[in-house]
Design a protein around this motif. Structure first.
Motif, short mmCIF file in Angstrom:
data_model
loop_
_atom_site.label_atom_id
_atom_site.label_comp_id
_atom_site.label_asym_id
_atom_site.label_seq_id
_atom_site.Cartn_x
_atom_site.Cartn_y
_atom_site.Cartn_z
N UNK A 144 -9.31 2.09 -2.73
CA UNK A 144 -8.04 1.41 -2.43
C UNK A 144 -6.90 2.00 -3.24
N UNK A 145 -7.11 2.20 -4.53
CA UNK A 145 -6.05 2.73 -5.38
C UNK A 145 -5.78 4.21 -5.09
N UNK A 146 -6.82 4.96 -4.78
CA UNK A 146 -6.61 6.37 -4.41
C UNK A 146 -5.81 6.47 -3.12
N UNK A 147 -6.17 5.64 -2.13
CA UNK A 147 -5.43 5.61 -0.88
C UNK A 147 -3.99 5.20 -1.12
N UNK A 148 -3.78 4.18 -1.96
CA UNK A 148 -2.44 3.72 -2.26
C UNK A 148 -1.61 4.84 -2.88
N UNK A 149 -2.18 5.57 -3.83
CA UNK A 149 -1.44 6.64 -4.51
C UNK A 149 -1.02 7.73 -3.53
N UNK A 150 -1.95 8.15 -2.68
CA UNK A 150 -1.63 9.19 -1.70
C UNK A 150 -0.56 8.70 -0.72
N UNK A 151 -0.70 7.46 -0.26
CA UNK A 151 0.26 6.93 0.71
C UNK A 151 1.65 6.78 0.11
N UNK A 152 1.73 6.30 -1.13
CA UNK A 152 3.05 6.12 -1.76
C UNK A 152 3.73 7.46 -1.94
N UNK A 153 2.98 8.46 -2.41
CA UNK A 153 3.57 9.79 -2.61
C UNK A 153 4.04 10.39 -1.28
N UNK A 154 3.16 10.31 -0.27
CA UNK A 154 3.51 10.88 1.03
C UNK A 154 4.67 10.13 1.68
N UNK A 155 4.62 8.81 1.65
CA UNK A 155 5.65 8.00 2.30
C UNK A 155 7.01 8.15 1.61
#
Length: 317
Positions: free
Chosen positions: A94-105
């Motif tokens: 969950x936190x890895x997905x969140x980090x990637x999504x925040x950076x990309x978004x």
């Protein structure tokens, strides 16, 4: 003729006597106007939270779902959750997905906002329409469309790769069975749906940057990159902070896209995040699901505490 001499004390008492008093009904008016919304929130949000909190301290499994009385177990659900390797695996995903999504978004959103600020009216309108279409599409519909693109047998992606390579190596290739490619597809879907919010928010902030400040920086020899980091970014700091915190919370709470994509071919035990893990756990153990939910809420509060403290400090200045 008689003259009356008024003392300061008498004048003060007279003014206090003549001062119109605020009617009790006027003092209660704001609270009366807030009462309906407060009642709806208490019923729709307050009761489920209280019920979930009670369940998190009880043994509430399948037997209790079918009518058996729940048993009070104290902190057992919390200790079981925190000592369960599956929970920590889900938390890591969950936190890895969140980090990637925040950076990309955030990255793509800022770039699109800068582009909208530079192009003409026609192209700005065209970009806005495209962003609004992506933003307005329901999550389930979006995932289904993307699911067709990465479909194993008839997917556009496999057909395109076969056409480019001139082989049949990609025929029948499943993009969802492997957890890594599953999350790659998921990142594309969620980023595509989240970028419009960031782009519109940052673009609104860019319109508030004074033109004379940018022109002065340009006259001083500052290039585009320097103007962005030294002039524009300080103006957007608070906006970017709020947007990033909101994106972190939303990305930790993501459920619909993950659950729908799992139904199209993903393995839930290897791709569960907080939302889907709580959902699957709640089908057999409401007590454990309640404990995981409150632990998740505590994590999100820990993430947003910096923003809350900064907001309070800014209001005090």
């Amino acid at each position: 003729m008689t003259h009356t001499v008024s003392s300061p004390r008498a004048d003060t008492l007279l003014r206090r006597h003549k001062k119109p008093r605020r009617k009790p009904l006027l003092r209660l008016t704001p609270w009366l106007m807030l009462a309906p919304a407060t009642a709806v929130l208490l019923v729709m949000t307050g009761y489920p939270l209280i019920r979930m909190a009670i369940n998190s301290f009880q043994e509430y499994g399948k037997a209790q779902i079918f009518g058996a009385p729940p048993e009070w177990v104290g902190l057992k659900n919390y200790t079981d959750t925190l000592t369960d390797p599956t929970f920590w695996a889900v938390a890591g995903r969950s936190f890895a997905l969140m980090a990637v999504l925040v950076i990309a978004t955030m990255g793509l959103g800022i770039l699109i906002a800068l582009l909208m600020n530079k192009v003409g009216t026609f192209f700005r309108l065209l970009i806005s329409i495209g962003l609004l279409l992506a933003w307005a599409m329901p999550p389930v519909s979006s995932v289904i469309v993307w699911g067709w693109i990465v479909d194993t047998k008839y997917g556009l992606l496999n057909w395109t790769l076969n056409t480019i390579t001139g082989t049949d190596n990609w025929s029948g290739h499943s993009w969802l069975i492997d957890p890594l490619s599953f999350f790659a597809v998921l990142v594309v879907i969620i980023t595509w749906m989240s970028v419009p919010f960031v782009a519109f928010t940052v673009y609104a902030g860019l319109t508030q940057v004074p033109e004379e400040v940018l022109e002065a920086a340009q006259l001083d020899g500052a290039g585009g990159i320097k103007r962005f980091f030294l002039v524009v970014l300080p103006y957007l700091k608070s906006i970017l902070l709020v947007t990033a915190v909101l994106q972190m919370i939303w990305d930790l709470r993501v459920f619909t896209q993950v659950y729908t994509l799992q139904g199209l071919g993903g393995i839930s035990s290897q791709t569960d995040v907080f939302g889907t893990y709580i959902f699957h756990l709640g089908s057999s153990n409401l007590g454990g699901a309640g404990a995981v939910s409150f632990i998740m809420v505590a994590m999100m509060l820990a993430i947003s505490i910096y923003y809350v403290r900064k907001t309070v400090k800014d209001e005090e200045i």
